[in-house]
Design an enzyme around this catalytic site. Sequence first.
Site, short mmCIF file in Angstrom:
data_model
loop_
_atom_site.label_atom_id
_atom_site.label_comp_id
_atom_site.label_asym_id
_atom_site.label_seq_id
_atom_site.Cartn_x
_atom_site.Cartn_y
_atom_site.Cartn_z
CB SER A 19 2.95 -2.00 2.88
OG SER A 19 3.24 -1.26 4.14
CG ASP A 67 7.10 4.73 2.12
OD1 ASP A 67 6.87 4.45 3.11
OD2 ASP A 67 6.80 3.64 1.16
CG HIS A 73 3.57 3.60 2.59
ND1 HIS A 73 4.46 2.46 2.42
CD2 HIS A 73 2.51 2.91 3.08
CE1 HIS A 73 4.08 1.29 2.84
NE2 HIS A 73 2.74 1.38 3.00
#
Length: 166
Positions: free
Chosen positions: A10, A105, A135
């Site tokens: 991320s 995501d 995610h």
Amino acid sequence: AGRASGGGDSMGGNCSASVCQEMQRRGLAQPVAQLLVYPATTLAEEHPSMSLFADAFPLTRDTMDWFMSQYLPAGADTRDPRLSPACAPDLAGLAPAYVVTAGFDPLNDQGRLYAEALRRAGVPTVFGCYDSLAHGFTAFTGAIPAADAACREIARGFAALVQEHR
């Protein structure tokens, strides 16, 4: 040089990509490889997956907006490659990359497009998308068998990339 690798998921993927680019700008040796797991590669552009999965668990658009409001100072230039590695004018010469995205995501397109840009720049790049996962799947290995299997596959693949480029 030639021994260390870097990576993150991320915003950690954003940081890892930015570190490789900064090392290149400073003329420092690149890590052996970089692992970018569902990376946030641009704060300056919006891609279709951002809208399509705006309400996907566990990362929603509202959550991302809140994170960015805490992270960025007022007036920050979101096109600055130190914030948005995908905005860098030249990606040639960066460390080989292993880029992974999740199917559900908001950041899916960012990771895929960054991997494509790395390849176009001649950077050895492995790309994979875990279509059935969301995610943050790396945090759910104890609860979701597919997440555990994905993380094991990523570890094997990244180890192979590192071995190949040592």
